[in-house]
Every structure is written in C-alpha cells, then in structure tokens.
Design an enzyme around this catalytic site. Structure first.
Site, PDB file in Angstrom:
ATOM      1  N   THR A  11       3.272  15.557  12.038  1.00 49.91           N
ATOM      2  CA  THR A  11       4.645  15.379  11.561  1.00 49.91           C
ATOM      3  C   THR A  11       5.464  16.652  11.669  1.00 49.91           C
ATOM      4  OG1 THR A  11       3.949  13.638  10.026  1.00 49.91           O
ATOM      5  CG2 THR A  11       6.028  14.730   9.544  1.00 49.91           C
ATOM      6  N   THR A  82      -1.429  15.597   8.785  1.00 49.88           N
ATOM      7  CA  THR A  82      -2.074  15.650   7.475  1.00 49.88           C
ATOM      8  C   THR A  82      -3.180  14.626   7.272  1.00 49.88           C
ATOM      9  OG1 THR A  82      -0.415  14.168   6.483  1.00 49.88           O
ATOM     10  CG2 THR A  82       0.024  16.552   6.406  1.00 49.88           C
ATOM     11  N   ASP A  83      -3.183  13.534   8.034  1.00 50.10           N
ATOM     12  CA  ASP A  83      -4.107  12.451   7.710  1.00 50.10           C
ATOM     13  C   ASP A  83      -5.572  12.838   7.857  1.00 50.10           C
ATOM     14  OD1 ASP A  83      -2.139  10.705   6.937  1.00 50.10           O
ATOM     15  OD2 ASP A  83      -2.026   9.661   8.850  1.00 50.10           O
TER      16      ASP A  83
END
Length: 286
Positions: A11, A82-83
């Site tokens: 992101t 981030t996942d």
C-alpha cells in the site's frame, strides 16, 4: 554510506486508479531519494512487477536476503505490504540472526501522498536504518518494533502491529537463499475437526505448525491424536503454538494436553504462528 532500499510493493507505494489502489512505479524510490541525508548513496532493489504482500513467500524472502548479502556495508530498508509483514519479519530475523546486520521493514495502511501514515513510517524507518541496534525491525505508527515476533492485530487502524516477546534466536550460517522447497503449512485445531481431513493434510506436508488451544491442550479424540502421531512417526515435523496471542505453551499444565505431547509434537513455546512456520521452513531447507 549506502542505504539499500528493497521495494517489494504494498500500500505504501500505491496510488488511485479507476480500478482502485494499484502500485505506482517509482513512487517509493523517489520519496526515499528526496529524504536522503547528505553523503548517503541510495542503492535500490525493486521487485518487477511489484507484488501485493499476499504473494510474498519463500521465493521473495530469498530475493530480499540475496540483495542484503550482496550489499554487506549498507543499511537496509525493506518496503512491504502489511498483510504478510509478520511472516517476512520472522523470516528475515531468523535468517539473519547473528549476522550483525540492521534491517528495517516499513509499510503503511495508506499510500504516500494521501495524508495518512506512510510518510511518518518512512521517516521513522530512515532514521532507524542509520541508528537502530543490529537486528530486524518494523517502523510503524511511531514505534520501532522487533520484527521476529510481529502480529498484525488490526486490518484498518494505523497501529496495526504488536511485537510479542520471543525466545532468543539461534544464529544461522549466512545463506543468500536459505528457503527451499519444503512443504509446510499452518493447521488449526477446532471443535469437530474431522480426523480424516487432518490426516489427508498431513500426508501432503513435510512439516506443519499446529495451532492448539490455550497453554497446550487438544481434543481427546483418538483418531485426531493418531493422525498426529502417525505423521510424526513418518518424519513430519509438527510444531505447536498457542491460538492465544500471548502467553505461549506450558506442556503438562493440563491433562487435556497429555495426548498431544505424547504424539511427539514439538513445543513452540512463545513463538508466534509466523515465527514457528519460518523456523520449520528454515530447518527443513537446511
């Protein structure tokens, strides 16, 4: 002095498109270049194509580690979605344990240029890359977190991560590509779990992280316990961690765990699911 930026995607480096957020080539590199202190040279390793962190895994970790080893004197920032940040944090921390390298992971819940958290996280990462102690860190939401025991605890808030205490990491011999083709997965005990499903999954694996209840208990189902014991007898590595976020395992604390430990399951102690999975991958790839 050299700063090595390894940009994988995520992101932090996206921008709006008619289809929604999509990676924008050059955005992260340009932002870092504009923030470089005087006398620091920027070296970049950029994934092409940039990937969503959902696609990060052993191949990507090997690429990151190869770039780090190829720049022995550089400070390192890895920008990443981030996942799967917690998995990558565990992977780099364990693979680089004892190396003396300083690596800072950085991501964001909102992209650069949107007034969100990305700029602050990147500023923090760049400072940490010059001054943090040796180790692997995550710069996020105003905190510098040790990366070996990360857990993503929120899917939207800026303060999305927590660092859970881990046992000291054993040093590993440096390897540019330490992750091999071991077949490893995470399996979770749940009420009513069919033993046949568990047995079928274990037949396809070289190792598995088994998420057990509480401090180390499981259902007293003879078929489930037999499936676990038979897998261990075949040489499948099974390492237990708690489904609880904190506290870890205490074998022998409850009679309900006796069958589990008698099956030969390894005690993951305080390890997060991510850390236990990485440990098995590295061990089985050695």
């Amino acid at each position: 002095m050299t700063l090595l930026l390894i940009h994988t995607g995520g992101t932090i480096g996206m921008s709006d498109s008619p289809q929604g957020l999509t990676p924008e080539a050059g955005l992260v590199e340009a932002t870092v270049a504009a923030l470089l202190p005087a006398g620091v040279r920027l070296q970049t390793e950029v994934f092409a194509p940039l990937i969503d962190s959902a696609d990060m895994g052993p191949t990507g970790w090997n690429r990151i580690l190869a770039a780090i080893h190829a720049a022995p004197g550089a400070d390192v920032i890895v920008t990443h979605g981030t996942d799967t940040m917690a998995f990558t944090g565990a992977a780099l921390a364990q693979a680089l344990a004892g190396s003396g390298r300083r690596v800072v992971l950085c991501g964001a819940m909102q992209p650069l240029g949107t007034g969100g958290d990305a700029e602050g996280n990147l500023h923090l990462a760049m400072g940490a890359a010059r001054s943090a102690p040796a180790g692997v860190w995550l710069a996020f939401a105003g905190e510098l977190l040790p990366a070996e025991g990360l857990a993503k605890i929120d899917s939207h808030a800026d303060s999305a991560f927590r660092a859970l205490p881990q046992a000291p990491l054993p040093a590993r011999p440096p390897k540019a590509a330490p992750f091999g083709a071991a077949r490893v997965a995470v399996l979770t005990l749940s009420p009513g779990l069919p033993a046949a499903l568990l047995r079928a999954a274990l037949a396809e694996l070289d190792g598995a992280v088994l998420r057990v209840y509480g401090a180390g208990t499981s259902m007293n189902d003879p078929a489930v316990l037999a499936a676990l014991a038979d897998a261990v007898a075949r040489g499948v590595r099974l390492r237990a961690v708690s489904q609880c976020l904190s506290g870890g395992l205490a074998p022998g604390a409850y009679a309900a765990g006796a069958g589990l430990w008698a099956a030969g399951i390894e005690n993951g102690g305080l390890e997060t699911t991510e850390a236990a999975l990485v440990r098995l991958m590295l061990d089985l790839s050695a």
